[in-house]
Design a protein around this motif. Structure first.
Motif, PDB file in Angstrom:
ATOM      1  N   GLU A 286      -1.392  13.585   7.444  1.00  0.00           N
ATOM      2  CA  GLU A 286      -1.457  13.825   9.005  1.00  0.00           C
ATOM      3  C   GLU A 286      -1.213  15.144   9.328  1.00  0.00           C
ATOM      4  O   GLU A 286      -0.871  15.489  10.209  1.00  0.00           O
TER       5      GLU A 286
ATOM      6  N   ILE B 251       6.343   1.479   4.788  1.00  0.00           N
ATOM      7  CA  ILE B 251       4.360   1.180   4.501  1.00  0.00           C
ATOM      8  C   ILE B 251       3.888   1.849   4.027  1.00  0.00           C
ATOM      9  O   ILE B 251       3.592   1.687   2.275  1.00  0.00           O
ATOM     10  N   LEU B 252       4.070   3.375   3.525  1.00  0.00           N
ATOM     11  CA  LEU B 252       2.996   4.414   2.804  1.00  0.00           C
ATOM     12  C   LEU B 252       3.931   4.890   2.157  1.00  0.00           C
ATOM     13  O   LEU B 252       3.875   5.116   1.678  1.00  0.00           O
TER      14      LEU B 252
ATOM     15  N   HIS C  28      -1.369   8.087  -0.602  1.00  0.00           N
ATOM     16  CA  HIS C  28      -0.450   8.609   0.769  1.00  0.00           C
ATOM     17  C   HIS C  28      -0.547  10.124   0.049  1.00  0.00           C
ATOM     18  O   HIS C  28       0.384  10.494  -0.537  1.00  0.00           O
TER      19      HIS C  28
ATOM     20  N   LEU D 157       6.517  12.283  10.247  1.00  0.00           N
ATOM     21  CA  LEU D 157       5.499  12.923  11.084  1.00  0.00           C
ATOM     22  C   LEU D 157       6.407  13.415  12.131  1.00  0.00           C
ATOM     23  O   LEU D 157       5.575  13.301  12.854  1.00  0.00           O
TER      24      LEU D 157
ATOM     25  N   PHE E  19      -7.455  -0.197   7.029  1.00  0.00           N
ATOM     26  CA  PHE E  19      -6.400  -0.050   6.916  1.00  0.00           C
ATOM     27  C   PHE E  19      -5.822  -1.232   7.603  1.00  0.00           C
ATOM     28  O   PHE E  19      -5.520  -2.418   8.097  1.00  0.00           O
ATOM     29  N   VAL E  20      -6.583  -0.989   8.535  1.00  0.00           N
ATOM     30  CA  VAL E  20      -6.783  -2.242   9.661  1.00  0.00           C
ATOM     31  C   VAL E  20      -7.524  -3.895   9.178  1.00  0.00           C
ATOM     32  O   VAL E  20      -7.628  -5.368   9.341  1.00  0.00           O
TER      33      VAL E  20
ATOM     34  N   VAL F   1      -7.546   4.126   3.562  1.00  0.00           N
ATOM     35  CA  VAL F   1      -6.361   3.368   4.308  1.00  0.00           C
ATOM     36  C   VAL F   1      -4.832   4.030   3.839  1.00  0.00           C
ATOM     37  O   VAL F   1      -4.005   3.587   4.722  1.00  0.00           O
ATOM     38  N   ASP F   2      -4.478   4.746   3.086  1.00  0.00           N
ATOM     39  CA  ASP F   2      -3.205   4.941   3.297  1.00  0.00           C
ATOM     40  C   ASP F   2      -2.676   6.314   3.325  1.00  0.00           C
ATOM     41  O   ASP F   2      -1.791   7.303   3.978  1.00  0.00           O
ATOM     42  N   ARG F   3      -4.102   7.021   4.158  1.00  0.00           N
ATOM     43  CA  ARG F   3      -3.961   8.727   4.075  1.00  0.00           C
ATOM     44  C   ARG F   3      -3.422   9.298   3.749  1.00  0.00           C
ATOM     45  O   ARG F   3      -1.995   9.481   3.731  1.00  0.00           O
TER      46      ARG F   3
ATOM     47  N   ILE G 272       0.941  -0.841  -0.118  1.00  0.00           N
ATOM     48  CA  ILE G 272      -0.042   0.290  -0.138  1.00  0.00           C
ATOM     49  C   ILE G 272       0.973   1.292   0.377  1.00  0.00           C
ATOM     50  O   ILE G 272       2.234   1.155   0.098  1.00  0.00           O
ATOM     51  N   GLY G 273       0.310   2.302  -0.575  1.00  0.00           N
ATOM     52  CA  GLY G 273       0.992   3.769  -0.147  1.00  0.00           C
ATOM     53  C   GLY G 273       1.318   4.451  -1.285  1.00  0.00           C
ATOM     54  O   GLY G 273       1.176   5.627  -1.149  1.00  0.00           O
TER      55      GLY G 273
ATOM     56  N   ARG H 200      -8.151   6.795  12.376  1.00  0.00           N
ATOM     57  CA  ARG H 200      -7.949   5.487  12.625  1.00  0.00           C
ATOM     58  C   ARG H 200      -8.747   4.727  11.474  1.00  0.00           C
ATOM     59  O   ARG H 200     -10.270   5.402  11.983  1.00  0.00           O
TER      60      ARG H 200
END
Lengths: 408, 161
Positions: free
Chosen positions: A66, B123-124, A62, B134, A374-375, A406-408, A58-59, A370
């Motif tokens: 955040e 991972i990302l 992205h 971050l 993703f989970v 998932v990637d946010r 994944i990613g 959260r």
């Protein structure tokens, strides 16, 4: 660790001997594949057509949401929350707004709470409609997409009517909602609630007893209740495995305890079970919408706090204080007391939470989303093991991961 | 309940219950809580407290574990503070399987090394990425333009963490 082929290479020989006399092949799946619901890349080890190993990569989507949140003021951050799970913006807004409000210790007026519930349920419907349309399309029910997107478009029209935007509404904000609902919105909603049960019957006519749909989903992607709990799955993934857990019932927020609805559960534990859960959830969402529309109270839709929300336009011409508040809010913003808080809401995909840390200034120190997708995506390998490669499409489909989330 | 010698501090902030435990005994604390019924790891993340004068923190990086008891339902947040370069803490992926990806994400974003993790890779972000986005000292918008000369120097810079 599996040695990953580069995205350009599609098939690699592993040299391992398979059970059918052949050799295990490593096949690259995605990231640009129409059935991956975004840009999900899977590295799949195949023995003949049987899946022996799945490694999600994944990613690709992205976007550093955040990090961006840390550079934005508290009220600006709402716009960014729309964009991680792009199929359920108001629910993301709600998680963020509730977290900020909890830290500030404010409670929104009853009318705003009901409007929040209405928007959340409309979004849940829209999200499930997209899921059903695309999953149907992938498994050979072409017409599902046309039917589902017809109703989704009605919801988009309602979004436009209430907030001015069709998708990224930013309607729910800390301290209340963007604006009061218009009379036309309530009329549209009333008509929608009347029509929707008939439409859901239509979808069921097309899928529930459809032999192709049933043979593609029943017994595929089994996830036992124990596995689902251990792997941290939430939402329809968990309820499709027979665990009656819904945040709206268990840890109610925004007045959900005042509505009469049932938790949609299925004991099938497979792709078909997850489909049944979503259908039931759509029916329950319509029930909640009817109750919300019937009891929507009059009154303000925002907290009466000039330090948090701008004064009404007409006050600006007569009151010096209002001008000062307006200026302060749009240059500096408001500050949130130091501390951290986690608030979770139930989105169409599961538990969508927002963990915020404030250092007492006008910008967040840390915002963590959260995300359910993703989970839930981590359960993919457990579900896909020993199935045929074509079933992987059904399994990814019913896991309903939104890659932006998932990637946010 | 967690043994008293494991608890450094506990309290309630904005209706959320939390407990601070020593970073080297985080596995003990989490497995005790798991046997107590907190079976779901809701999320795991890190907070970088670099130059935060609002409160007193025992370390720069705060690792946060949010746990939930589905039966009651009850929530608890476990916090552990670490320092160092790179900061290190024990992995909990075998106690709570969802932690596997969450730890990889935390490593990717903050450079926290989880000892005992089966495959601690990015991972990302892309595998060849330099830095941990971050962290508070990683500038926002500080990336150089791709395929420029500057970009080449920056891409080939040795990775610290």
């Amino acid at each position: 660790m599996i040695k990953s082929p580069s995205p350009g290479v599609t098939v690699t020989r592993t040299g391992e001997q398979g059970a059918f006399g052949g050799e295990l092949l490593t096949v690259n799946f995605g990231p640009h594949h129409p059935s991956t619901h975004g840009v999900l890349r899977l590295i799949v080890d195949l023995d003949g057509e049987q899946i022996k190993r799945v490694v999600p990569v994944i990613g690709y989507l992205h976007t550093g949401i955040e990090k961006q949140m840390e550079a934005l003021r508290w009220q600006q951050g709402v716009v960014v929350t729309d964009r991680h799970d792009y199929l359920s913006p108001p629910i993301n807004n709600l998680a963020y707004a509730l977290a900020v409000e909890r830290l500030m210790g404010v409670e929104v007026p009853p009318r705003a709470q009901v409007l929040r519930v209405i928007m959340s349920e409309l979004t849940r419907l829209a999200s499930h409609l997209v899921w059903m349309g695309t999953s149907g399309l992938e498994l050979g029910a072409m017409s599902m997409l046309m039917y589902c997107f017809r109703e989704r478009d009605t919801i988009m029209d309602m979004n436009e009517e209430i907030s001015g935007f069709r998708m990224h509404t930013s309607y729910i904000r800390p301290g209340g909602v963007m604006a009061d609902s218009t009379p036309r919105f309530l009329e549209m909603l009333d008509q929608f609630i009347r029509d929707m049960p008939g439409h859901i019957d239509e979808y069921e006519d097309l899928l529930t007893m459809n032999p192709i749909w049933r043979s593609r989903t029943i017994g595929i992607g089994r996830l036992t209740p124990e596995d689902a709990k251990v792997l941290g799955a939430t939402g329809p993934m968990l309820r499709g495995s027979g665990v009656a857990w819904d945040l709206r019932k268990s840890i109610p927020y925004s007045g959900y305890e005042n509505y009469d609805f049932e938790i949609a559960v299925s004991n099938d534990c497979d792709c078909y079970g997850r489909y049944l859960v979503r259908i039931k959830e759509m029916r329950e969402a319509v029930k909640i919408l009817r109750q919300a529309l019937d009891k929507i109270p009059d009154g303000p839709v925002n907290v009466d706090d000039r330090k948090m929300l701008p004064p009404p336009r007409e006050e600006l011409e007569t009151s010096m204080e209002a001008v000062i508040h307006h200026f302060k809010l749009f240059t500096e913003g408001y500050s949130v007391p130091p501390g951290d808080v986690y608030v979770a809401v139930e989105s169409g995909r599961g538990e969508n939470g927002c963990y915020i840390v404030s250092d007492g200034t006008h910008k967040p120190r840390r915002v963590k989303f959260r995300s359910a997708s993703f989970v839930n995506l981590q359960a993919l390998e457990r579900m896909a093991l020993n199935h045929m490669v074509a079933d992987l499409i059904a399994i990814i489909g019913t896991a309903d991961a939104v890659l932006g989330d998932v990637d946010r | 309940m967690i043994a008293d010698d494991l608890v450094i501090e506990k309290g309630v902030t904005a209706r959320d219950e939390w407990v601070t435990v020593p970073a080297d005994r985080v596995r003990d604390a989490l497995s005790t809580l798991k046997t107590d019924g907190y079976r779901l790891l809701v999320f795991l993340t890190c907070v970088d407290h670099l130059i935060d004068s609002s409160r007193e923190f025992p370390g720069r990086y705060e690792i946060v574990y949010q746990l939930r008891d589905l039966e009651k339902p009850a929530n608890i947040r476990v916090r552990a503070f670490i320092d160092g370069d790179p900061p290190r803490i024990d992995s909990v992926h075998d106690i709570f399987p969802p932690a596997n990806w969450e730890e990889r994400e935390t490593y990717d974003m903050f450079g926290v090394v989880f000892a005992g993790h089966p495959g601690l890779t990015r991972i990302l972000m892309p595998d060849d990425w330099v830095g941990h986005p971050l962290r508070r000292d990683y500038p926002v918008g500080g990336e150089v333009v791709e395929f420029s000369e500057e970009h080449e120097i920056w891409q080939t810079a040795p990775e610290e963490a």
